[in-house]
Design a protein around this motif. Structure first.
Motif, short mmCIF file in Angstrom:
data_model
loop_
_atom_site.label_atom_id
_atom_site.label_comp_id
_atom_site.label_asym_id
_atom_site.label_seq_id
_atom_site.Cartn_x
_atom_site.Cartn_y
_atom_site.Cartn_z
N GLN A 1 -19.39 -1.53 2.99
CA GLN A 1 -18.85 -2.17 4.19
C GLN A 1 -17.35 -1.90 4.31
N LEU A 2 -16.65 -1.88 3.17
CA LEU A 2 -15.21 -1.58 3.20
C LEU A 2 -14.97 -0.18 3.74
N ARG A 3 -15.78 0.79 3.27
CA ARG A 3 -15.61 2.16 3.74
C ARG A 3 -15.90 2.29 5.23
N ALA A 4 -16.86 1.51 5.70
CA ALA A 4 -17.20 1.55 7.12
C ALA A 4 -16.08 0.96 7.97
N ALA A 5 -15.40 -0.07 7.45
CA ALA A 5 -14.35 -0.74 8.22
C ALA A 5 -13.00 -0.04 8.13
N ALA A 6 -12.78 0.73 7.07
CA ALA A 6 -11.46 1.33 6.82
C ALA A 6 -10.92 2.17 7.97
N PRO A 7 -11.72 3.08 8.57
CA PRO A 7 -11.16 3.92 9.64
C PRO A 7 -10.62 3.12 10.82
N PHE A 8 -11.31 2.04 11.18
CA PHE A 8 -10.88 1.24 12.32
C PHE A 8 -9.60 0.47 12.01
N ALA A 9 -9.37 0.18 10.73
CA ALA A 9 -8.19 -0.59 10.34
C ALA A 9 -6.92 0.25 10.40
N ILE A 10 -7.05 1.58 10.30
CA ILE A 10 -5.85 2.43 10.25
C ILE A 10 -5.80 3.45 11.38
N GLU A 11 -6.68 3.34 12.37
CA GLU A 11 -6.76 4.38 13.40
C GLU A 11 -5.45 4.53 14.17
N ASP A 12 -4.65 3.47 14.28
CA ASP A 12 -3.37 3.57 14.99
C ASP A 12 -2.28 4.19 14.12
N ASP A 13 -2.52 4.30 12.81
CA ASP A 13 -1.50 4.80 11.89
C ASP A 13 -1.74 6.24 11.45
N VAL A 14 -2.89 6.80 11.83
CA VAL A 14 -3.24 8.16 11.43
C VAL A 14 -3.13 9.08 12.63
N ALA A 15 -2.36 10.15 12.49
CA ALA A 15 -2.06 11.01 13.63
C ALA A 15 -3.25 11.88 14.05
N THR A 16 -4.14 12.19 13.12
CA THR A 16 -5.25 13.08 13.41
C THR A 16 -6.51 12.30 13.75
N ASP A 17 -7.52 13.01 14.22
CA ASP A 17 -8.80 12.40 14.56
C ASP A 17 -9.45 11.85 13.28
N LEU A 18 -9.93 10.63 13.33
CA LEU A 18 -10.52 10.01 12.14
C LEU A 18 -11.77 10.73 11.66
N ASP A 19 -12.41 11.49 12.55
CA ASP A 19 -13.58 12.27 12.13
C ASP A 19 -13.18 13.43 11.22
N ASP A 20 -11.88 13.73 11.19
CA ASP A 20 -11.40 14.88 10.41
C ASP A 20 -10.74 14.48 9.11
N VAL A 21 -10.84 13.20 8.73
CA VAL A 21 -10.22 12.74 7.49
C VAL A 21 -11.24 12.04 6.60
N HIS A 22 -10.95 12.05 5.32
CA HIS A 22 -11.73 11.31 4.33
C HIS A 22 -10.86 10.18 3.80
N ILE A 23 -11.42 8.99 3.69
CA ILE A 23 -10.67 7.82 3.25
C ILE A 23 -11.26 7.30 1.94
N ALA A 24 -10.41 7.16 0.93
CA ALA A 24 -10.83 6.62 -0.36
C ALA A 24 -10.21 5.23 -0.54
N LEU A 25 -10.99 4.31 -1.05
CA LEU A 25 -10.53 2.94 -1.24
C LEU A 25 -9.67 2.82 -2.48
N GLY A 26 -8.52 2.15 -2.32
CA GLY A 26 -7.66 1.84 -3.45
C GLY A 26 -7.66 0.35 -3.71
N PRO A 27 -6.80 -0.11 -4.62
CA PRO A 27 -6.76 -1.54 -4.96
C PRO A 27 -6.01 -2.36 -3.91
#
Length: 386
Positions: free
Chosen positions: A70-96
């Motif tokens: 669920q965290l991985r599913a929510a992560a892109p929406f939480a940072i979409e305004d802070d990432v310059a590229t299309d979210l479909d073109d990035v991989h997000i790994a969870l940190g602490p």
């Protein structure tokens, strides 16, 4: 003593890259610079890949979810305004989560760049065991920023954040970045930070790979690291039934043989048993009594032997005669009573056939994410009892 190869990626895989060999206590034994094809082979081609920090950004966001999926599913929406590229073109790994317990670190890398390096190593016969950003290897403190000067960049970490700053921008920019991620630590002289004094930066970072850090191999990129003890690398085995076969060999090896011919068969069985055991559990450096050691591996760290063998038998039967699917690695989670499997498959039809066969044999299957790698897709499934 176990050794690991650390490779430091740069702009493109065709260029020469720095490498180091470290032991399991973090001591650097050797190093150099060469192209991928000329890298030394350690542990059957296993390699830990370190990406340059300017290719991996770290965003922090408040996420509320009950599990990693669920965290991985929510992560892109939480940072979409802070990432310059299309979210479909990035991989997000969870940190602490930071010291306040409010924001989670999210390591963001372009999938095209990550795939380029993974495919380059895998195409040269290497097995990627871990991938991280160089700044993720730095020690992390809640109260003071740790900064390491590289020839072109500073890399820094503070309160579960880490990142890279171009040195041409000047130290004022570095201090401004650190102040933004640890505002409570700022003093009249600027943010509280420590410049790390090390002899060789690559030696230092290579040694740090043995410590806990954020791995980029999560979700669709997840790998099972055989050196961690709980995972088993099955790349050289067509079926996970190899372990089932090993159990049968243990029974043979434990039988009392009489006569020279039978003693020879017993010796051959024991030798084959040890070979299979070493392939299944490469983290065990010394094999004295493989039969007893297998019992320890299954009943201790890997969970109950009967549960593990029943689930792996379901998987073996499902993979058999399915040329479109290869098992790359698997791990038995004793607490969840589930078999987590990394697979490579040619088409979704092959994956569907695999799942149908497991279900027909009495199991249940949960499908995870997958990604394209050359002509194959790499993905994850979880096999359980219904």
């Amino acid at each position: 003593m176990a050794k690991r190869l650390i490779a430091f990626a740069d702009e493109h895989p065709e260029q020469a890259l720095a490498w180091r060999i470290v032991d399991d206590e973090g001591r650097v034994e050797s190093g150099g610079e060469c192209v991928i094809e000329d890298l030394p082979r350690m542990g059957g081609g296993a390699v830990v890949l370190v990406l340059p920090g300017d290719r991996v950004s770290v965003q922090r966001a408040v996420l509320t979810a009950r599990n990693d999926k669920q965290l991985r599913a929510a992560a892109p929406f939480a940072i979409e305004d802070d990432v310059a590229t299309d979210l479909d073109d990035v991989h997000i790994a969870l940190g602490p989560v930071d010291s306040v317990g409010a924001k989670r670190a999210l390591h963001v890398v372009a999938t095209e760049y990550l795939d380029m390096w993974l495919n380059a190593f895998e195409g040269s016969g290497f097995t990627i065991m871990d991938v991280s950003a160089d700044h993720a290897l730095l020690p992390n403190s809640d109260n003071i920023a740790q900064v390491l000067a590289l020839p072109q960049r500073w890399i820094a970490s503070a309160d579960q954040w880490s990142g890279s700053v171009d040195r041409h921008l000047g130290q004022d920019v570095l201090e401004a970045v650190l102040a933004s991620v640890q505002p409570d630590a700022e003093t009249e002289a600027g943010p509280d930070m420590e410049m790390l004094e090390v002899g060789d930066a690559f030696d230092y970072l290579a040694a740090r790979t043995i410590d806990k850090h954020v791995s980029l191999l999560q979700g669709a990129y997840q790998r099972r690291n055989a050196s961690e003890g709980a995972a088993m690398d099955w790349r050289r085995w067509r079926l996970p039934g190899a372990l089932v076969a090993a159990c049968g060999l243990f029974a043979i090896a434990g039988t009392a043989f009489e006569g020279a011919a039978l003693r020879q068969k017993s010796d051959e069985a024991r030798a084959q048993t040890e070979t299979i055991f070493r392939e299944a559990f490469p983290q065990v450096s010394r094999v004295v009594n493989p039969r007893a050691q297998l019992r320890t591996q299954l009943a201790g760290r890997e969970g109950g032997a009967s549960e593990f063998l029943e689930l792996s038998s379901m998987l073996a039967g499902a993979v058999e005669d399915n040329e479109g699917v290869d098992v790359q690695a698997m791990r038995y989670d004793r607490g969840q009573s589930e078999l987590q499997v990394s697979i490579a498959f040619k088409s979704y039809g092959d994956l569907t056939q695999l799942k149908d066969r497991i279900i027909a044999s009495g199991g249940a299957v949960q499908e995870g994410g997958s990604r394209q790698s050359g002509d194959l897709r790499l993905g994850e499934i979880t096999v359980t009892q219904p």
